[in-house]
Design a protein around this motif. Structure first.
Motif, PDB file in Angstrom:
ATOM      1  N   ILE A   4       0.871  -1.309   0.069  1.00  0.00           N
ATOM      2  CA  ILE A   4      -0.175  -0.087   0.085  1.00  0.00           C
ATOM      3  C   ILE A   4       0.797   1.231   0.006  1.00  0.00           C
ATOM      4  CG2 ILE A   4      -1.621   1.206   1.160  1.00  0.00           C
ATOM      5  CD1 ILE A   4      -2.727  -1.180   2.581  1.00  0.00           C
ATOM      6  N   THR A   5       0.743   2.174  -0.920  1.00  0.00           N
ATOM      7  CA  THR A   5       1.534   3.468  -1.061  1.00  0.00           C
ATOM      8  C   THR A   5       0.546   4.373  -0.461  1.00  0.00           C
ATOM      9  OG1 THR A   5       2.847   2.296  -2.890  1.00  0.00           O
ATOM     10  CG2 THR A   5       2.892   4.736  -2.568  1.00  0.00           C
ATOM     11  N   VAL A   6       0.896   5.242   0.164  1.00  0.00           N
ATOM     12  CA  VAL A   6      -0.001   6.607   0.718  1.00  0.00           C
ATOM     13  C   VAL A   6       0.816   7.581   0.456  1.00  0.00           C
ATOM     14  CG1 VAL A   6      -0.900   7.543   2.602  1.00  0.00           C
ATOM     15  CG2 VAL A   6      -0.706   4.916   2.626  1.00  0.00           C
ATOM     16  N   TYR A   7       0.256   8.690  -0.207  1.00  0.00           N
ATOM     17  CA  TYR A   7       0.772   9.967  -0.582  1.00  0.00           C
ATOM     18  C   TYR A   7       0.141  10.909   0.140  1.00  0.00           C
ATOM     19  CZ  TYR A   7       1.991   7.342  -4.845  1.00  0.00           C
ATOM     20  OH  TYR A   7       2.392   6.414  -5.618  1.00  0.00           O
ATOM     21  N   SER A   8       0.870  12.095   0.482  1.00  0.00           N
ATOM     22  CA  SER A   8       0.568  13.022   1.156  1.00  0.00           C
ATOM     23  C   SER A   8       1.276  14.262   0.686  1.00  0.00           C
ATOM     24  CB  SER A   8       0.592  12.923   2.779  1.00  0.00           C
ATOM     25  OG  SER A   8       2.269  13.240   3.135  1.00  0.00           O
ATOM     26  N   LYS A   9       1.114  15.689   1.172  1.00  0.00           N
ATOM     27  CA  LYS A   9       1.853  16.626   0.532  1.00  0.00           C
ATOM     28  C   LYS A   9       3.398  16.580   0.942  1.00  0.00           C
ATOM     29  CE  LYS A   9      -2.025  19.775   1.133  1.00  0.00           C
ATOM     30  NZ  LYS A   9      -2.563  20.881   1.575  1.00  0.00           N
ATOM     31  N   GLU A  10       3.663  16.041   2.044  1.00  0.00           N
ATOM     32  CA  GLU A  10       5.135  16.178   2.402  1.00  0.00           C
ATOM     33  C   GLU A  10       5.956  15.005   2.194  1.00  0.00           C
ATOM     34  OE1 GLU A  10       2.513  16.671   5.100  1.00  0.00           O
ATOM     35  OE2 GLU A  10       2.680  18.780   4.382  1.00  0.00           O
ATOM     36  N   ASN A  11       5.387  13.704   2.136  1.00  0.00           N
ATOM     37  CA  ASN A  11       6.091  12.314   1.624  1.00  0.00           C
ATOM     38  C   ASN A  11       5.216  11.274   1.239  1.00  0.00           C
ATOM     39  OD1 ASN A  11       4.449  11.432   3.979  1.00  0.00           O
ATOM     40  ND2 ASN A  11       5.959  12.151   5.568  1.00  0.00           N
ATOM     41  N   ILE A  12       5.616  10.293   0.996  1.00  0.00           N
ATOM     42  CA  ILE A  12       5.311   8.875   0.544  1.00  0.00           C
ATOM     43  C   ILE A  12       5.410   7.779   1.456  1.00  0.00           C
ATOM     44  CG2 ILE A  12       5.214   7.115  -1.195  1.00  0.00           C
ATOM     45  CD1 ILE A  12       6.050   9.598  -3.172  1.00  0.00           C
ATOM     46  N   THR A  13       4.385   7.013   1.973  1.00  0.00           N
ATOM     47  CA  THR A  13       4.919   6.072   2.923  1.00  0.00           C
ATOM     48  C   THR A  13       4.246   4.659   2.353  1.00  0.00           C
ATOM     49  OG1 THR A  13       4.346   7.430   4.673  1.00  0.00           O
ATOM     50  CG2 THR A  13       4.300   5.116   5.246  1.00  0.00           C
ATOM     51  N   MET A  14       5.062   3.589   2.629  1.00  0.00           N
ATOM     52  CA  MET A  14       4.622   2.406   1.973  1.00  0.00           C
ATOM     53  C   MET A  14       4.579   1.197   2.820  1.00  0.00           C
ATOM     54  SD  MET A  14       7.447   2.464  -1.469  1.00  0.00           S
ATOM     55  CE  MET A  14       6.373   1.144  -2.316  1.00  0.00           C
ATOM     56  N   PHE A  15       3.633   0.459   2.830  1.00  0.00           N
ATOM     57  CA  PHE A  15       3.253  -0.535   3.749  1.00  0.00           C
ATOM     58  C   PHE A  15       3.338  -1.882   3.218  1.00  0.00           C
ATOM     59  CE2 PHE A  15       1.155   3.025   5.397  1.00  0.00           C
ATOM     60  CZ  PHE A  15       1.677   3.198   6.588  1.00  0.00           C
ATOM     61  N   GLU A  16       3.928  -3.032   3.588  1.00  0.00           N
ATOM     62  CA  GLU A  16       4.233  -4.285   2.677  1.00  0.00           C
ATOM     63  C   GLU A  16       3.321  -5.380   3.313  1.00  0.00           C
ATOM     64  OE1 GLU A  16       8.205  -5.471   2.489  1.00  0.00           O
ATOM     65  OE2 GLU A  16       8.825  -3.699   1.174  1.00  0.00           O
ATOM     66  N   PHE A  17       2.801  -6.007   2.908  1.00  0.00           N
ATOM     67  CA  PHE A  17       2.098  -7.208   3.284  1.00  0.00           C
ATOM     68  C   PHE A  17       2.268  -8.480   2.528  1.00  0.00           C
ATOM     69  CE2 PHE A  17      -0.175  -3.383   4.232  1.00  0.00           C
ATOM     70  CZ  PHE A  17      -0.556  -3.348   5.506  1.00  0.00           C
ATOM     71  N   HIS A  18       2.137  -9.550   3.335  1.00  0.00           N
ATOM     72  CA  HIS A  18       2.518 -10.903   2.677  1.00  0.00           C
ATOM     73  C   HIS A  18       1.184 -11.440   2.177  1.00  0.00           C
ATOM     74  CE1 HIS A  18       6.496 -11.540   3.916  1.00  0.00           C
ATOM     75  NE2 HIS A  18       6.330 -11.032   5.289  1.00  0.00           N
ATOM     76  N   THR A  19       0.077 -11.201   2.735  1.00  0.00           N
ATOM     77  CA  THR A  19      -1.246 -11.601   2.238  1.00  0.00           C
ATOM     78  C   THR A  19      -2.223 -10.496   1.566  1.00  0.00           C
ATOM     79  OG1 THR A  19      -2.482 -11.753   4.236  1.00  0.00           O
ATOM     80  CG2 THR A  19      -1.212 -13.549   3.396  1.00  0.00           C
ATOM     81  N   GLU A  20      -3.035 -10.920   0.784  1.00  0.00           N
ATOM     82  CA  GLU A  20      -3.984 -10.031   0.204  1.00  0.00           C
ATOM     83  C   GLU A  20      -4.903  -9.379   1.110  1.00  0.00           C
ATOM     84  OE1 GLU A  20      -6.987  -9.338  -3.618  1.00  0.00           O
ATOM     85  OE2 GLU A  20      -5.857 -11.238  -3.482  1.00  0.00           O
ATOM     86  N   ASN A  21      -5.399 -10.696   1.720  1.00  0.00           N
ATOM     87  CA  ASN A  21      -6.468 -10.297   2.854  1.00  0.00           C
ATOM     88  C   ASN A  21      -5.999  -9.282   3.735  1.00  0.00           C
ATOM     89  OD1 ASN A  21      -8.323 -12.013   1.717  1.00  0.00           O
ATOM     90  ND2 ASN A  21      -7.907 -13.642   3.097  1.00  0.00           N
ATOM     91  N   LYS A  22      -4.636  -9.360   4.475  1.00  0.00           N
ATOM     92  CA  LYS A  22      -4.309  -8.410   5.391  1.00  0.00           C
ATOM     93  C   LYS A  22      -4.046  -7.019   4.724  1.00  0.00           C
ATOM     94  CE  LYS A  22      -3.245 -11.219   9.055  1.00  0.00           C
ATOM     95  NZ  LYS A  22      -3.972 -11.056  10.104  1.00  0.00           N
TER      96      LYS A  22
END
Length: 48
Positions: A4-22
């Protein structure tokens, strides 16, 4: 792997998951402009 990549005015944050459900559970609770991506590597043995 799911990301999941989250964009905001100041930065970009990425979250990694092993399963689609999570990843989908987290995606629903995250606020802001976001993208859910599946990452498939060329040498993944799980991919047919």
């Amino acid at each position: 792997m799911w990301v999941i990549t989250v964009y905001s005015k100041e930065n970009i944050t990425m979250f990694e998951f092993h399963t689609e459900n999570k990843a989908r559970e987290a995606f629903e609770s995250i606020q802001g402009c976001k993208i859910l991506s599946e990452i498939v590597y060329f040498n993944d043995h799980d991919v047919a």
